[in-house]
Design an enzyme around this catalytic site. Sequence first.
Site, PDB file in Angstrom:
ATOM      1  N   LYS A  67      39.643  30.732  49.194  1.00 31.89           N
ATOM      2  CA  LYS A  67      38.605  29.669  49.513  1.00 31.89           C
ATOM      3  C   LYS A  67      37.550  30.239  50.647  1.00 31.89           C
ATOM      4  O   LYS A  67      37.270  29.615  51.413  1.00 31.89           O
ATOM      5  CB  LYS A  67      39.381  28.409  49.830  1.00 31.89           C
ATOM      6  CG  LYS A  67      40.340  27.966  49.050  1.00 31.89           C
ATOM      7  CD  LYS A  67      40.924  26.729  49.494  1.00 31.89           C
ATOM      8  CE  LYS A  67      42.074  25.974  48.662  1.00 31.89           C
ATOM      9  NZ  LYS A  67      43.136  26.722  48.706  1.00 31.89           N
ATOM     10  N   ASP A  70      31.409  31.259  53.923  1.00 32.54           N
ATOM     11  CA  ASP A  70      30.800  31.897  55.208  1.00 32.54           C
ATOM     12  C   ASP A  70      29.420  32.288  54.818  1.00 32.54           C
ATOM     13  O   ASP A  70      28.867  31.919  53.778  1.00 32.54           O
ATOM     14  CB  ASP A  70      31.783  33.058  55.438  1.00 32.54           C
ATOM     15  CG  ASP A  70      31.500  33.371  57.022  1.00 32.54           C
ATOM     16  OD1 ASP A  70      30.522  33.108  57.443  1.00 32.54           O
ATOM     17  OD2 ASP A  70      32.716  33.654  57.776  1.00 32.54           O
ATOM     18  N   THR A  74      28.923  38.184  54.532  1.00 32.77           N
ATOM     19  CA  THR A  74      30.193  38.107  54.732  1.00 32.77           C
ATOM     20  C   THR A  74      31.109  37.815  53.679  1.00 32.77           C
ATOM     21  O   THR A  74      32.312  38.430  53.278  1.00 32.77           O
ATOM     22  CB  THR A  74      30.456  37.101  55.888  1.00 32.77           C
ATOM     23  OG1 THR A  74      29.817  37.528  56.990  1.00 32.77           O
ATOM     24  CG2 THR A  74      32.040  36.954  56.248  1.00 32.77           C
ATOM     25  N   THR A 119      42.572  19.327  45.272  1.00 32.92           N
ATOM     26  CA  THR A 119      43.594  18.405  44.354  1.00 32.92           C
ATOM     27  C   THR A 119      44.105  17.431  45.342  1.00 32.92           C
ATOM     28  O   THR A 119      44.822  16.485  44.914  1.00 32.92           O
ATOM     29  CB  THR A 119      44.400  18.954  43.513  1.00 32.92           C
ATOM     30  OG1 THR A 119      45.267  19.926  44.302  1.00 32.92           O
ATOM     31  CG2 THR A 119      43.657  19.740  42.577  1.00 32.92           C
ATOM     32  N   ARG A 180      53.326  19.625  38.296  1.00 31.27           N
ATOM     33  CA  ARG A 180      54.668  19.298  38.622  1.00 31.27           C
ATOM     34  C   ARG A 180      55.462  18.920  37.121  1.00 31.27           C
ATOM     35  O   ARG A 180      55.105  18.287  36.422  1.00 31.27           O
ATOM     36  CB  ARG A 180      54.857  17.830  39.487  1.00 31.27           C
ATOM     37  CG  ARG A 180      54.115  18.133  40.773  1.00 31.27           C
ATOM     38  CD  ARG A 180      54.881  19.004  41.604  1.00 31.27           C
ATOM     39  NE  ARG A 180      54.600  19.208  43.176  1.00 31.27           N
ATOM     40  CZ  ARG A 180      53.685  20.076  43.582  1.00 31.27           C
ATOM     41  NH1 ARG A 180      53.058  20.869  42.502  1.00 31.27           N
ATOM     42  NH2 ARG A 180      53.105  20.186  44.625  1.00 31.27           N
TER      43      ARG A 180
END
EC number: 4.1.1.23
Length: 232
Positions: A67, A70, A74, A119, A180
């Site tokens: 994730k 910056d 970078t 999420t 799930r």
Amino acid sequence: MPESADPRDRLIVALDLPDVAAAERLVARIGDAATFYKIGYRLAYAGGLDFAARLAREGKKTFLDLKLHDIGNTVEEGVRSASALGATFLTVHAYPQTMRAAVRGRGPGLKILAVTVLTSYDDADAAEAGYALPVADLVAQRASQAAAIGIDGIVCAAAEAGAVRGRIGPSGLIVTPGIRPAGAEAGDQKRVMTPGQARAAGIDHVVVGRPITGAGDPRAVARTIVAEMENV
């Protein structure tokens, strides 16, 4: 919706484990039931990036869920480093400047995924963070920006997949955590679906962690998930 040649590629096993030794044991137990593994902050800071490079050399696919967000230079150089590790997917936050920098740094073989909204967030969380839009609208807005910039895919909850597909088109990837199997606890995810439901919703890859990593027979669970998606 892009199709994978190997149906096992649709399942990404989240290696949310404390160290490389634990990850090695799990990968060995899963064997050929899975081909794709996600490495996030926890394992990355404990030697997981070297482990990701090793998995890639062994023919596995790796998803670096870092994730990135910056300043442009970078991010661009960080993406180049991730590409050198042989990673298949890398996440960045879906801010326009960050996404543009990631596209500049992207090498051959690496796909950049934009994280729209976590999420674990619901509308109340988004409002608390200062966003005026509800989660569904924020996801759609960021997906449109990502597609215009040239991002390869979107990370979003399964509930937003239809709206995202409409924004990124049939060739864009949709990757969904918070998946799930039926009967599993939701944990800290607030917007979840089963693997079959996710596949029916147009998801390309599902990310599954604790239902596999905490299972007595992780290989069997992985096989069941892949079979459930194949039968949709």
